[in-house]
Design a protein around this motif. Structure first.
Motif, PDB file in Angstrom:
ATOM      1  N   ALA A 112     -31.826  70.190 111.085  1.00  0.00           N
ATOM      2  CA  ALA A 112     -33.168  69.544 111.257  1.00  0.00           C
ATOM      3  C   ALA A 112     -34.435  70.280 110.734  1.00  0.00           C
ATOM      4  O   ALA A 112     -35.127  69.998 110.245  1.00  0.00           O
ATOM      5  N   SER A 113     -34.411  71.725 111.004  1.00  0.00           N
ATOM      6  CA  SER A 113     -35.416  72.459 110.736  1.00  0.00           C
ATOM      7  C   SER A 113     -35.367  73.101 109.360  1.00  0.00           C
ATOM      8  O   SER A 113     -36.355  73.990 109.073  1.00  0.00           O
ATOM      9  N   ASP A 114     -34.087  73.219 108.970  1.00  0.00           N
ATOM     10  CA  ASP A 114     -33.757  73.925 107.599  1.00  0.00           C
ATOM     11  C   ASP A 114     -34.059  75.335 107.747  1.00  0.00           C
ATOM     12  O   ASP A 114     -34.631  75.954 107.002  1.00  0.00           O
ATOM     13  N   THR A 115     -33.717  76.012 109.127  1.00  0.00           N
ATOM     14  CA  THR A 115     -33.816  77.443 109.461  1.00  0.00           C
ATOM     15  C   THR A 115     -32.412  78.081 109.708  1.00  0.00           C
ATOM     16  O   THR A 115     -31.701  77.270 110.221  1.00  0.00           O
ATOM     17  N   ARG A 116     -32.249  79.115 109.588  1.00  0.00           N
ATOM     18  CA  ARG A 116     -30.926  79.807 110.296  1.00  0.00           C
ATOM     19  C   ARG A 116     -31.422  80.460 111.679  1.00  0.00           C
ATOM     20  O   ARG A 116     -32.599  80.973 111.877  1.00  0.00           O
ATOM     21  N   VAL A 117     -30.689  80.379 112.476  1.00  0.00           N
ATOM     22  CA  VAL A 117     -30.609  80.982 114.029  1.00  0.00           C
ATOM     23  C   VAL A 117     -29.638  81.518 114.519  1.00  0.00           C
ATOM     24  O   VAL A 117     -28.554  81.600 113.724  1.00  0.00           O
ATOM     25  N   VAL A 118     -29.932  82.152 115.651  1.00  0.00           N
ATOM     26  CA  VAL A 118     -28.538  82.760 116.161  1.00  0.00           C
ATOM     27  C   VAL A 118     -28.324  82.084 117.588  1.00  0.00           C
ATOM     28  O   VAL A 118     -29.290  81.818 118.716  1.00  0.00           O
ATOM     29  N   LEU A 119     -26.918  81.600 117.704  1.00  0.00           N
ATOM     30  CA  LEU A 119     -26.611  80.922 118.756  1.00  0.00           C
ATOM     31  C   LEU A 119     -25.789  82.005 119.469  1.00  0.00           C
ATOM     32  O   LEU A 119     -24.971  82.713 119.116  1.00  0.00           O
ATOM     33  N   LYS A 120     -25.850  82.024 120.896  1.00  0.00           N
ATOM     34  CA  LYS A 120     -25.042  82.645 121.876  1.00  0.00           C
ATOM     35  C   LYS A 120     -24.406  81.549 123.076  1.00  0.00           C
ATOM     36  O   LYS A 120     -25.150  80.885 123.607  1.00  0.00           O
ATOM     37  N   THR A 121     -23.153  81.659 122.925  1.00  0.00           N
ATOM     38  CA  THR A 121     -22.412  80.725 123.751  1.00  0.00           C
ATOM     39  C   THR A 121     -21.680  81.744 124.788  1.00  0.00           C
ATOM     40  O   THR A 121     -21.165  82.639 124.527  1.00  0.00           O
ATOM     41  N   PRO A 122     -21.502  81.249 125.975  1.00  0.00           N
ATOM     42  CA  PRO A 122     -20.693  81.988 127.269  1.00  0.00           C
ATOM     43  C   PRO A 122     -19.430  81.770 126.857  1.00  0.00           C
ATOM     44  O   PRO A 122     -18.732  80.756 126.242  1.00  0.00           O
ATOM     45  N   SER A 123     -18.620  82.969 127.217  1.00  0.00           N
ATOM     46  CA  SER A 123     -17.047  82.788 127.207  1.00  0.00           C
ATOM     47  C   SER A 123     -16.500  81.926 128.211  1.00  0.00           C
ATOM     48  O   SER A 123     -17.319  81.496 129.271  1.00  0.00           O
ATOM     49  N   ILE A 124     -15.560  81.391 127.820  1.00  0.00           N
ATOM     50  CA  ILE A 124     -14.899  80.096 128.699  1.00  0.00           C
ATOM     51  C   ILE A 124     -14.596  80.835 129.870  1.00  0.00           C
ATOM     52  O   ILE A 124     -14.472  80.060 130.986  1.00  0.00           O
ATOM     53  N   ASP A 125     -14.315  82.148 129.895  1.00  0.00           N
ATOM     54  CA  ASP A 125     -13.714  82.689 131.388  1.00  0.00           C
ATOM     55  C   ASP A 125     -14.901  82.500 132.185  1.00  0.00           C
ATOM     56  O   ASP A 125     -14.500  82.689 133.418  1.00  0.00           O
ATOM     57  N   LEU A 126     -16.050  82.368 131.897  1.00  0.00           N
ATOM     58  CA  LEU A 126     -17.147  82.447 132.759  1.00  0.00           C
ATOM     59  C   LEU A 126     -17.491  81.197 133.303  1.00  0.00           C
ATOM     60  O   LEU A 126     -18.813  81.070 133.638  1.00  0.00           O
TER      61      LEU A 126
END
Length: 588
Positions: free
Chosen positions: A292-306
């Protein structure tokens, strides 16, 4: 077909017969995705007349509510978001009173009442502390929606039983209501509703041909004419259009689904995953392209264990709020919001460069001036956080990025603590020693090698704790070592900590002035009260010698003037010999 919430608004505030208006009110109605995702916000606050600083309190409460609410994560519910904002605001007001001459007299401190409303989709979310009020006019019937937090102790005598800034912790009333077209919400301070009967209030609001701002002013004028002697404020909101359906946002954090494991090329919630940057037992970090914004970002996702640890998940989402509350080139920014979120994750702007740990590998022996430049930039980022009542709590090379141009940025806010919000989840990074916080058994938030000693005693920490971590980083940059080795993490009592000895950064292989070592020794003192009072003081002493250190670390006379020293010693010895010879000759 209508897909947008539509509102008419009006407000008016007056000092009335008083010299100063201690009331405050404000609103924010964004457009586009923010209106759909976060809604429109309205707030009113009333300072207490016995306090000369309550006008500051009411203005701060309204401004913080309107600013900070829109900084909270899209993954939080409206209730969770506002609750966190009010906790932080209350903590700031209470702290200001504690630092003022009126710390033992709450009636003269930074105290105010507060009523706020968030209109989002087809719902209203109301929050209330004190004796300001929120009413709703629906189909000609006026209803008071809030309950006054006022305790009566006799005829004509009462006091506020609840208000912002009175106690270190606050509990606000909360209601969630369904909206209807034509509803009018009225927010008032007591200067209005104590001098205006509900029938009279409803009568003015039924004039649909008038502008709401004109009606608000008429209500204030009528209350004055009825004998009001207080400040007077009215805020009006009329619902003129509703979307066809409330946006399908899953509000409770524990019900927001966790993302699956992602791989390069996957399409995820409007992002295209480019690659995985980092993975641990707690989280996965990805480089992604926002279509949508034509930018690169950093995504942080939690571990499934948590997935069954709501406290950890809340801390994860808190990172975005912290990033949005702080405006500094030396602190990572949260990525812009463009659409509803369907999974639990954070999105941050990409910071170009390499982390400081890798930079240190490439530059194993940085010169003093380079170290100063890095430390000064980290300090600026920490100062920006501290101004927002936030402690970073995990300053270490892995959490710092340095760009090709040399700009240093704090990138990981997962351990940050916002004043007034309990740190219900504590994390101990794999890089740190196993450590607990005193007798509580809770693990520390940051990395043990860089964490201040007070954390290991169970203390919550202060800006001087971040100073300690910055000083450890400085020491490590200069020497590759640590001032107390790995011993701090194992000292969980004050007696054990008092046995720790600072190891000087100076040796024959390092061209470091002795006064630099003295500045480090002070910043790294085990007792936080013995450290520098401010980050700026420490940073200055790394660049400009403190005269006290120059005197304290001045080399002995023998090192400064070796020839004169030995000449003087020889002369004294010669005099002694002559004296002894004369003494012997006299006795014989």
């Amino acid at each position: 077909m209508n897909n947008t919430l539509q509102l008419d608004i009006g407000q008016y505030s007056s000092a009335g017969l008083k010299a100063e208006n201690q009331d405050s009110c404000g609103s924010r109605v964004p457009s586009g995705p923010p209106l759909e995702l976060k809604g429109a916000a309205f707030a009113i606050a009333d300072g207490i007349s016995s306090s000369a600083v309550s006008a500051i309190a009411s203005e701060t409460a309204v401004k913080s509510f309107l600013d900070d609410y829109y900084c909270t994560s899209d993954g939080w519910s409206v209730q969770s978001s506002v609750t966190q904002v009010l906790k932080a605001t209350n903590a700031w007001l209470y702290g200001q009173t504690r630092q003022s001459p009126y710390r033992y007299d709450k009636d003269k401190g930074y105290v105010c009442t507060f009523s706020g409303a968030i209109f989002r989709g087809m719902e209203a979310h109301l929050f209330h502390v004190g004796d300001s009020r929120i009413y709703r006019l629906r189909r000609g019937s006026l209803e008071q929606l809030t309950h006054d937090h006022r305790q009566w102790v006799g005829e004509g005598r009462s006091y506020l039983s609840r208000a912002l800034g009175v106690t270190p912790h606050i509990e606000a009333d909360y209601q969630r209501l369904t909206l209807a077209v034509g509803d009018v919400f009225i927010l008032t301070t007591d200067g209005v509703h104590e001098s205006l009967a509900q029938a009279e209030l409803a009568g003015h609001l039924k004039r649909r041909d008038s502008d709401l701002s004109d009606i608000a002013r008429t209500l204030v004028d009528t209350a004055l004419a009825n004998g009001s002697t207080d400040n007077l404020t009215v805020q009006l909101v009329r619902i003129t259009g509703l979307p066809d359906a409330t946006p399908q946002l899953i509000e409770p954090i524990e019900k927001l689904p966790l993302p699956p494991l992602l791989k390069s090329g996957d399409l995820f919630d409007g992002y295209r995953i480019e690659r995985e940057i980092h993975a641990s037992s707690r989280s996965h970090v990805y480089l992604a392209y926002d279509q949508a914004s034509d930018t690169r970002v950093v995504l942080k996702t939690p571990s499934i264990d948590l997935s069954d640890d709501p406290a950890y998940l809340e801390r994860l989402l808190m990172e975005e709020w912290v990033a949005r509350r702080v405006n500094s080139v030396h602190v990572v920014r949260a990525a812009a919001t463009h659409r509803p979120r369907h999974y639990l994750y954070t999105a941050m702007e990409l910071v170009d460069g390499q982390n400081l740990r890798q930079w240190m590998t490439d530059h194993p022996n940085p010169d003093l001036e380079t170290v100063r430049g890095i430390v000064e930039q980290v300090a600026k980022g920490l100062q920006a956080l501290h101004r927002a009542e936030i402690l970073h709590q995990d300053v270490r090379p892995e959490n710092l990025m340095i760009s090709p141009a040399g700009t240093v940025t704090l990138i990981d806010l997962g351990s940050a603590r916002v004043s007034g919000i309990a740190a219900s989840y504590r994390v101990n990074h794999p890089e740190s020693d196993a450590a607990t916080a005193g007798e509580t058994g809770a693990q520390i938030l940051g990395t043990a090698l860089y964490s201040a000693p007070e954390y290991f005693l169970g203390d919550l920490g202060s800006p001087r704790s971040d100073l300690f971590s910055l000083a450890v980083l400085t020491y490590h940059l200069l020497s590759g070592e640590f001032p107390y080795g790995t011993r701090v993490a194992r000292c969980t009592t004050q007696a054990a900590q008092h046995k720790l000895g600072y190891r000087s950064v100076l040796n024959e292989t390092r061209a470091i002035p002795a006064w630099i070592d003295a500045a480090l020794k002070k910043a790294l003192h085990i007792n936080p009260l013995r450290r520098h009072e401010a980050l700026s003081e420490f940073v200055r002493e790394l660049r400009y010698p403190n005269p006290e250190y120059i005197h304290a670390t001045r080399p002995p006379l023998m090192e400064r003037y070796p020839v004169r020293f030995w000449q003087s010693v020889s002369g004294i010895l010669l005099l002694i010999i002559v004296y002894l010879l004369n003494l012997i000759g006299t006795t014989t």
